[in-house]
Design an enzyme around this catalytic site. Structure first.
Site, PDB file in Angstrom:
ATOM      1  N   LYS A  46       0.841  -1.207   0.000  1.00  0.00           N
ATOM      2  CA  LYS A  46       0.000   0.000   0.000  1.00  0.00           C
ATOM      3  C   LYS A  46       0.877   1.259   0.000  1.00  0.00           C
ATOM      4  CE  LYS A  46      -3.809  -2.370   2.311  1.00  0.00           C
ATOM      5  NZ  LYS A  46      -4.618  -2.581   3.530  1.00  0.00           N
TER       6      LYS A  46
ATOM      7  N   GLN B  93      -4.255  -1.528   9.804  1.00  0.00           N
ATOM      8  CA  GLN B  93      -4.259  -2.847   9.162  1.00  0.00           C
ATOM      9  C   GLN B  93      -4.831  -3.899  10.115  1.00  0.00           C
ATOM     10  OE1 GLN B  93      -3.597  -3.336   5.959  1.00  0.00           O
ATOM     11  NE2 GLN B  93      -3.856  -5.541   5.997  1.00  0.00           N
TER      12      GLN B  93
ATOM     13  N   ASP C  37     -10.645   3.227   4.607  1.00  0.00           N
ATOM     14  CA  ASP C  37     -10.998   1.804   4.549  1.00  0.00           C
ATOM     15  C   ASP C  37     -12.514   1.626   4.552  1.00  0.00           C
ATOM     16  OD1 ASP C  37      -9.085  -0.180   4.265  1.00  0.00           O
ATOM     17  OD2 ASP C  37      -8.445  -0.087   6.367  1.00  0.00           O
TER      18      ASP C  37
HETATM   19  N1  GUN Z   1      -6.932  -6.727   6.361  1.00  0.00           N
HETATM   20  C1  GUN Z   1      -7.395  -7.410   5.274  1.00  0.00           C
HETATM   21  N2  GUN Z   1      -7.963  -6.557   4.399  1.00  0.00           N
HETATM   22  C2  GUN Z   1      -7.848  -5.324   4.924  1.00  0.00           C
HETATM   23  C3  GUN Z   1      -8.233  -4.043   4.461  1.00  0.00           C
HETATM   24  O1  GUN Z   1      -8.827  -3.850   3.404  1.00  0.00           O
HETATM   25  N3  GUN Z   1      -7.932  -3.010   5.294  1.00  0.00           N
HETATM   26  C4  GUN Z   1      -7.304  -3.180   6.483  1.00  0.00           C
HETATM   27  N4  GUN Z   1      -7.077  -2.112   7.223  1.00  0.00           N
HETATM   28  N5  GUN Z   1      -6.939  -4.369   6.943  1.00  0.00           N
HETATM   29  C5  GUN Z   1      -7.207  -5.427   6.155  1.00  0.00           C
END
Ligand code: GUN
Length: 291
Positions: free
Chosen positions: A52, A96, A119
């Site tokens: 990311k 995350q 998110d």
């Molecule tokens: N863990 C798995 N997918 C995601 C996501 O899209 N965002 C976040 N913050 N954690 C994740």
């Protein structure tokens, strides 16, 4: 059979975003700034967050990675979130998931300023999404909508079967696809671990979204011909022949299912790359809304 190429589509989207960032820069406007908090050293999570951050750099965003110890207290984590909430330079941030067991995930997600919640996990944003109001749609469901859109796959009036009821994918996906929207107007059946006669249901699907996290769960005998398959699964399976010791496997038995499908996403290279592109899209949106 056509492969739904998430890698190529995500690259197209990132190029579009990079173009917009260049325009912002040319007009002396602020470029988007995404921050990511990661707690602990979970291998997959570290890989995703690094991807990311790298994606931010590629499109010209600013990025900040905040790595915290596995044993950080809930209060200290809440404190870090508050710092990002009030930091005027940060347009959006993510925490995350998953978080260590001693931390209440819901409490953490609710502490994020909804205007910076790129998110789309805050209850305010989930509520807006459910009401089809402007908000941040979570990256994975958003990416799936975008992939269906860019490949001109008709959803209106189609029977979509969603496998899995997770808050991140299955639940929002079933809501979004049933809504009156460009990629929507579908008849949606949501299936989960207590669903009876699953094969009878999946055999009636025009589109199947598999998001259960069980490798190669969906078999060719469970589908009809000419179906569209979206595979959200990404399980790491031990594979000594690979340099990193594992290979990624989806929720779909790809080889046999691909023979019957009209469209199918590969794993890797399908839904995965789309999620990062859509996170960037949400961050650009957050930046535009704030400035
Ligand atoms: N863990 C798995 N997918 C995601 C996501 O899209 N965002 C976040 N913050 N954690 C994740």
């Amino acid at each position: 059979m056509t492969l739904l190429d998430g890698k190529k589509t995500a690259a197209d989207i990132k190029e579009e975003i990079a173009l917009e960032v260049r325009e912002l820069k040319n007009n002396d406007q602020k470029v988007p700034h995404l921050a990511a908090i990661i707690v602990g050293n979970n291998g997959a999570s570290v890989t995703y967050v690094n991807a990311k951050v790298k994606a931010c750099e590629r499109v010209g965003f600013e990025s900040t990675l905040i790595r915290l110890e596995e044993n950080i207290s809930e209060d200290d984590l809440l404190n870090e979130i508050e710092i990002l909430n009030i930091d005027k330079d940060i347009d959006g941030f993510i925490v995350q998931l998953p978080l260590p067991k001693h931390i209440d995930e819901q409490k953490i997600l609710m502490a994020v300023n909804p205007e910076k919640d790129v998110d789309g996990f805050h209850p305010t944003n989930v509520g807006k999404m459910a009401l089809n109001l402007p908000t941040f749609i979570s990256a994975t469901p958003f990416g799936i909508l975008e992939l269906l859109d860019r490949y001109n796959i008709e959803t209106s009036g189609k029977h979509v079967v969603v496998l899995g009821r997770s808050h991140i994918v299955g639940s929002p996906m079933s809501i979004l696809l049933s809504q009156k929207r460009k990629v929507g107007n579908a008849t949606v059946t949501m299936c989960h671990s207590r669903t009876k006669n699953l094969t009878q249901i999946t055999q009636q699907a025009d589109i199947i979204i598999a998001a259960i996290g069980i490798p190669e769960f969906l078999k060719a005998t469970m589908i009809k011909d000419n179906v569209t398959i979206i595979d959200v699964g990404i399980t790491r399976m031990a594979d000594p022949s690979k340099k990193n010791g594992f290979r990624l496997v989806g929720d779909v038995a790809f080889d046999e299912v691909a023979k019957k499908a009209d469209y199918i996403t590969p794993v890797p290279g399908g839904v995965g790359p789309m999620t990062i592109a859509m996170l960037l899209k949400n961050t650009l949106l957050a930046c535009k809304r704030r400035n």
